[in-house]
Design an enzyme around this catalytic site. Structure first.
Site, PDB file in Angstrom:
ATOM      1  CE  LYS A 169      -4.189  -1.969   1.984  1.00  0.00           C
ATOM      2  NZ  LYS A 169      -5.278  -1.794   2.963  1.00  0.00           N
ATOM      3  CG  ASP A 207      -7.943   0.586   2.807  1.00  0.00           C
ATOM      4  OD1 ASP A 207      -8.801  -0.242   2.446  1.00  0.00           O
ATOM      5  OD2 ASP A 207      -6.715   0.380   2.722  1.00  0.00           O
ATOM      6  N   GLY A 244      -1.094   0.130  15.571  1.00  0.00           N
ATOM      7  CA  GLY A 244      -0.415  -0.014  14.294  1.00  0.00           C
ATOM      8  C   GLY A 244      -0.063   1.327  13.684  1.00  0.00           C
ATOM      9  N   GLY A 274     -14.206  -6.539  10.790  1.00  0.00           N
ATOM     10  CA  GLY A 274     -13.593  -5.807   9.690  1.00  0.00           C
ATOM     11  C   GLY A 274     -14.270  -5.961   8.350  1.00  0.00           C
TER      12      GLY A 274
END
Length: 286
Positions: free
Chosen positions: A83, A119, A142, A246
């Protein structure tokens, strides 16, 4: 795309060629539900397109994007671990992808390839029903490409964002660029987001935090969707937390991807049903 260390298709096309070819590049490729979502959307919208998964090692990424140009691929979804690296290979970068510093979508327009990020849209649409969020506290686990999109969305919602990561330097760089601050899991939060791959198959027994660190009544959002109920979410429910898997994020980011190249938006509920049906046969979820 068949030699070792090059992009190789995970599934074969055994029907007449479609007008548009789309797909996803990731490594490894075994966990993705994206082909199921996109094919369900194409069928519902009447789009003459096919969607394939390609296992692309980091060393083959540049060649895969060159292949996108050469083969006339309309769109590629971009997943782990590409990404951030993929931004350097696009002709144009959307303002959102530029600010986030990561892209999950490459779309071919004429002879140019545009990098975009949907996203963050997936995060936004997933969290909106649980809101309002303005002024509330979020902790993000993260600091990679997924975490950057999460932070961008949370800031868009007006949240006070804290980032914690095993590499503090990377977390510091994220908040310097997108806002928020670096902190620890022990600070109070209304929302906890796991934006790491911990808990993703095959590491289904892993969790990014200990159960004792989960704060009751907070919403725990795990961006991992396979398995659908991760260890993090199971332990969160046992602690009296609200939970969010998710899969909705995956669905909503796919809806936006399809809109970008086709101009049409599929029904998110239809895509969710298709994914749920596929996951029913996943023995790792039982």
């Amino acid at each position: 795309m068949t030699a070792n260390h090059e992009a190789r298709p995970v599934q074969a096309l055994d029907e007449a060629p479609a007008r548009e070819l789309c797909g996803i590049i990731l490594h490894p490729a075994g966990h993705t539900l994206s082909p199921i979502l996109h094919q369900a959307a194409y069928a519902a919208l009447g789009l003459d397109a096919v969607y394939l998964a390609f296992d692309v090692a980091p060393s083959a990424l540049e060649g895969a994007v060159a292949g996108m140009r050469a083969l006339g691929v309309r769109q590629l979804s971009v997943s782990l671990p590409h990404k951030e690296a993929v931004l350097k290979l696009a002709n144009h970068i959307s303002p959102e992808a530029q600010q986030i510093g990561a892209a999950n979508t490459l779309t071919r327009t004429d002879d140019a390839i545009v990098a975009d990020n949907t996203d963050w849209v997936g995060v936004l649409r997933t969290l909106e029903p649980h809101g309002p969020w303005k002024g509330r506290r979020a902790t993000v686990l993260g600091a990679g490409g997924a975490a950057r999109a999460v932070v961008y969305a949370l800031r868009h919602l007006g949240m006070d964002v804290l980032v914690t990561n095993r590499t503090r330097e990377r977390a510091s760089r994220l908040v310097d660029e997108l806002g928020g601050r670096v902190g620890s899991i022990n600070e109070p939060y209304d929302l906890l987001v796991n934006a790491t791959p911990l808990g993703l198959q095959p590491q289904v027994d892993a969790s990014p935090v200990g159960a004792e660190e989960l704060q009751p009544r907070a919403l725990i959002f795990d961006t991992v969707y396979r398995p659908l109920e991760t260890r993090l979410l199971r332990e969160a429910a046992a602690r009296g937390c609200r939970t969010q898997d998710g899969l909705d994020m995956l669905v909503h980011q796919a809806v936006e991807q399809i809109r970008l190249w086709s101009g049409h938006s599929p029904d998110p509920a239809l895509l969710r049903r298709a994914a749920d049906h596929a996951l029913q046969g996943d023995t790792a979820l039982r």
